[in-house]
Write an enzyme that holds these catalytic residues in place. Structure first.
Site, short mmCIF file in Angstrom:
data_model
loop_
_atom_site.label_atom_id
_atom_site.label_comp_id
_atom_site.label_asym_id
_atom_site.label_seq_id
_atom_site.Cartn_x
_atom_site.Cartn_y
_atom_site.Cartn_z
N CYS A 168 0.87 -1.17 0.00
CA CYS A 168 0.00 0.00 0.00
C CYS A 168 0.91 1.23 0.00
CB CYS A 168 -0.96 -0.03 1.17
SG CYS A 168 -0.15 -0.06 2.78
N MET A 169 0.47 2.33 0.60
CA MET A 169 1.26 3.55 0.58
C MET A 169 2.57 3.42 1.36
SD MET A 169 -0.38 5.98 -1.13
CE MET A 169 0.16 7.56 -0.45
#
Length: 511
Positions: free
Chosen positions: A28-29
């Site tokens: 993810c981020m």
């Protein structure tokens, strides 16, 4: 840089049990998310000791290694390349899907599954939202400076193009997430943004292009997915390629035009009206609650429910007024970490953790500070929430005065949010209010933690200042297990084998 990223991946792989123990990998981020066959094979102490690893989190579905923004996007392909050398991509996908299905069936509640699906739909859109938001902010700055040459219309077109078609991307991702054909989900959702809907009359009312926004696109694509699955159940295979797509787009498209666009439009309008009313009339209280509770929402995963609301507000108004207030939770976290750093002068381990994680915290990446500092210690997590509440109340106060502070995109917070700020009073005033909120969060988070956040611990002298209102025997104090507050996988702060070196029994504080 490739060699560095490859070496990080090579260092992580044997510590999580080797290729045979990894069934799938994604990111993810900020986190490398792994599905593991046997978590007992993970050498967590050695994993945490790697310089590139900012922290480790384990939930019901995935084992997550915090690497930070940018780094995780570069390390993950290297990690996947190592896995590919030991197993085929098809085998990994099959084992990962099997493991995910089994774990979700055992451990996932309907609410958590729904929130996870919402995140899977909207999180992939965040990079485009950020990029377009920054360009929109730059264009607004140039317009305010009076530079109205040929470049500003071009920048406006580049910034607005994605938002004009965001419903199509939402429909595509929704169909993919719910098991349908992604392009059919995008086709159904495209009806919402098609200019020709202005010629359609529904119950005596004319539709407007974009009416219903991302909520309408979400509903349309879900409906299209169910129609597609229904068709697959009875349409002969020889006719499937013609009949199923046609019926899917036709049925879902007509229902979208004659029902979903109106209903979703009313809901979207209500969300925007409610957010504006809440901040205009109860700004201080609303900011206090939102800023104070956001960190616990993140711990429980409930913050994902806010993503469609942010996106709806950006669609309607050009910015979301909620994100800058929620970002104050990170400011409180930074202030709390700074206070821990000052007081634990002889705890080299925790001070090293704070020094490495604080720059990321200032830029809005709070996981290293949360999982490495405040949650393991216990009470500093609560005092960090107090800092977030104070910062939120500060921004909310100016909302009551009519000075809206918003963000043109979701994703960043902290100092990284400055390029995305937008409001109704000009960029300078908007940035000043947001900076004042951050400063308030820093100061209150620091003071609350310094005077109250570390009192009552074994071997910690009371600091000079106000008395601890909770008392040394406060049952909610830092001696409580952090595992009861956050996700599974956090080390009990009272465990003498704590690999992060955060054991309360070893802490030494100087007032």
């Amino acid at each position: 840089m490739r060699t560095t990223n490859a070496s990080i991946a090579a260092a992580i792989l044997p510590l999580v049990g080797g290729p045979a123990n990894v069934t799938s990998a994604a990111h993810c981020m900020t986190r490398l998310r792994l599905d593991l066959r046997d978590r007992s094979l993970v050498q967590e102490e050695a994993l945490r000791a790697l310089p590139a690893v900012l922290g480790v989190v384990a939930d019901d579905d995935t084992y997550q290694i915090l690497l930070g923004p940018g780094t995780v996007a570069r390390v993950t392909p290297e990690f996947e390349a190592l896995l590919a050398g030991a197993s085929t991509a098809e085998q990994l996908a099959a084992r990962g899907a099997e493991l995910k299905a089994a774990r979700r069936q055992r451990n996932t509640t309907p609410v958590k599954l729904l929130l996870r699906r919402i995140a899977n739909i909207f999180v992939p859109l965040i990079p485009a939202l950020i990029g377009c938001g920054v360009i929109a902010g730059l264009n607004g700055l140039l317009v305010n400076l009076g530079w109205l040459g040929t470049i500003t219309p071009a920048l406006a077109a580049v910034a607005a193009g994605f938002m004009a078609l965001i419903a199509v991307f939402v429909g595509h991702n929704t169909a993919k997430e719910f098991g349908g054909t992604p392009v059919l989900g995008g086709a159904v959702a495209a009806v919402i943004v098609y200019a020709g809907v202005a010629k359609v009359t529904v119950f005596g009312m004319t539709l407007a292009p974009g009416q219903g926004g991302v909520l309408g696109a979400l509903a349309a694509a879900v409906l299209g997915t169910y129609v597609e699955k229904w068709c697959r159940g009875w349409v002969p295979e020889a006719l499937d390629v013609l009949v199923t797509p046609t019926l899917t787009v036709l049925i879902a498209g007509l229902v979208t035009l004659y029902a979903l666009m109106y209903a979703a439009g009313e809901l979207s309008t209500a969300i925007g009206t409610a957010a504006n009313w809440l901040l205009a009339h109860t700004g201080v209280f609303a900011g206090l609650i939102l800023g104070g509770l956001f960190l616990p929402l993140v711990m429980l995963g409930l913050h994902q429910a806010l993503i469609p609301i942010h996106t709806t507000l950006i669609e309607q108004q050009g910015y979301t007024v909620l994100l800058p207030i929620l970002a104050m939770a990170g400011a409180g976290q930074v202030g709390a970490a700074a206070a821990v750093y000052v007081r634990l002068r002889h705890d080299t381990s925790i001070r090293t953790t704070i020094k490495s994680a604080l720059p990321a915290g200032l830029l809005g990446v709070g996981e290293p500070l949360i999982y490495g500092v405040s949650l393991p210690l216990g009470r500093p997590f609560v005092t960090a929430c107090a800092g977030g509440a104070a910062g939120g109340a500060f921004v909310g106060f100016f909302s009551m005065l009519g000075d809206k502070v918003g963000s043109s995109a979701i994703g960043p917070s902290g100092w990284a949010l400055f390029p995305l700020l937008a409001g109704n009073r000009g960029l300078a005033l908007t940035a000043a209010i947001y900076a004042g909120g951050l400063l308030t969060g820093y100061v209150v988070g620091f003071a609350a933690t310094y005077f109250f956040g570390l009192t009552g611990l074994t071997g910690l002298p009371e600091p000079a200042g106000p008395a601890d209102s909770a008392g040394p025997a406060d049952s909610a104090g830092p001696a409580d297990s952090a595992g009861s507050v956050g996700p599974a996988g956090l080390t009990d702060p009272a465990d003498p084998a704590d690999p992060a070196g955060l054991s309360v029994a070893r802490a030494k504080v100087e007032p």
